[in-house]
Design a protein around this motif. Structure first.
Motif, PDB file in Angstrom:
ATOM      1  N   GLU A  66      46.299  44.854  25.663  1.00 57.22           N
ATOM      2  CA  GLU A  66      47.037  43.630  25.973  1.00 57.22           C
ATOM      3  C   GLU A  66      45.999  42.522  26.117  1.00 57.22           C
ATOM      4  OE1 GLU A  66      50.365  42.787  29.168  1.00 57.22           O
ATOM      5  OE2 GLU A  66      48.385  42.318  30.018  1.00 57.22           O
ATOM      6  N   LYS A  95      43.352  46.079  29.273  1.00 60.43           N
ATOM      7  CA  LYS A  95      43.693  44.671  29.516  1.00 60.43           C
ATOM      8  C   LYS A  95      42.430  43.836  29.318  1.00 60.43           C
ATOM      9  CE  LYS A  95      45.485  45.258  33.631  1.00 60.43           C
ATOM     10  NZ  LYS A  95      46.191  44.931  34.902  1.00 60.43           N
ATOM     11  N   TYR A 118      41.198  43.082  35.015  1.00 61.48           N
ATOM     12  CA  TYR A 118      40.956  43.267  33.588  1.00 61.48           C
ATOM     13  C   TYR A 118      39.868  44.318  33.336  1.00 61.48           C
ATOM     14  CZ  TYR A 118      43.730  39.056  32.984  1.00 61.48           C
ATOM     15  OH  TYR A 118      44.751  38.146  33.012  1.00 61.48           O
TER      16      TYR A 118
END
Length: 285
Positions: free
Chosen positions: A31, A3, A102
């Motif tokens: 992503e 992420k 993240y």
């Protein structure tokens, strides 16, 4: 799937950083979250209407920006989503990271400005957000990562696992890691913590590693001297907890490099346990 958070103000610097990140992870399932922020100084009674217009404008700009990105990057491994927040960029990153955790935040550095005390978005994120942060200078060419230098002082880290993502990147890119240590003029490499050196080498045993020592009374100058002589596609530094005085007197070397990086800088966040935090100590990295 990794992420990755990509803040953008649609400037050339942020676009360059995003392109760099897409190329860097071209062979990795990711992503990507694109973040745009907006604020207003208008009076509260009309701020609501102004913010609605600002968000609509941000969504319109993001739509065009996304189209351009998908032309640059058509990897099936990559997915994209967008976030919009009516707060400062650093605050938005901190809020989103608390929920999403993240693997990496990627920021562009424009190279403008001359006030380190007030800093920049990059320095604010390095200091306050509990996330690894990659800062890309505006003029950075998009080339393969082959030579990585990591500044190490062999001081305490919470766990060598903080380097897991770095080790994966080194293995994936078949890159060379140089453990760079800046020694004081009267210091020798033999005086460093031998156990810590062994643990670092043991941890990175699956990748290509070498040691490099350079003498300079100033850590920042020592690292810059190394970068002037040796090629480094990426500089890695650990961002530790900093006391209030460290922030006021700009004693964090990582923060200084984040403000005006000469090469891409990966700041690895490390949550140092409270017993190791000394308010009077000058924090180097």
């Amino acid at each position: 799937m990794k992420k990755i958070l990509l803040p953008t103000d649609f400037s050339r610097a942020s676009e360059r950083a995003i392109h760099y990140a897409l190329a860097m992870f071209s062979d990795t399932a990711c992503e990507f979250t694109l973040l745009n922020t907006y604020t207003t100084n208008t009076q509260p009674e009309i701020a609501m209407y102004v913010l609605d217009d600002l968000k609509a404008n941000a969504e319109n700009l993001m739509g065009g920006f996304m189209k351009g990105l998908k032309q640059f990057d058509n990897e099936s491994l990559h997915t994209f989503r967008a976030e919009y927040m009516p707060v400062s960029t650093a605050s938005a990153i901190e809020i989103l990271n608390q929920t999403n955790q993240y693997d990496l935040v990627v920021l562009g550095a424009s190279g403008v400005g001359n006030n380190l005390l007030f800093g920049s978005v990059a320095t604010d994120v390095v200091r306050n957000v509990k996330a690894n942060t990659l800062i890309i200078p505006n003029n950075t060419p998009i080339t393969p990562i082959k030579n990585v230098a990591m500044a190490v002082d062999y001081n305490e880290v919470s766990d060598l696992k903080v380097f897991d993502n770095l080790k994966d990147l080194l293995a994936q890119k078949d890159a060379q890691l140089t453990l760079l240590t800046v020694l004081k003029d009267n210091q020798s490499a033999d005086e460093l913590d031998g156990l810590a050196k062994y643990e670092y080498h043991n941890y990175f045993s699956d990748v290509k590693v070498n040691d490099f020592y350079i003498k300079n009374a100033d850590v920042e100058k020592g690292i810059k001297e190394f970068l002037e002589i040796h090629r480094a596609d990426l500089l890695v530094m650990v961002s530790r907890h900093h006391s209030f005085l460290d922030v006021i007197f700009n004693r964090s070397v990582t923060r200084k490099f984040a403000y005006h990086p000469s090469v891409p800088l990966l700041s690895i966040y490390d949550e140092v346990p409270a017993p190791f935090i000394n308010e009077a100590e000058i924090v180097t990295f």
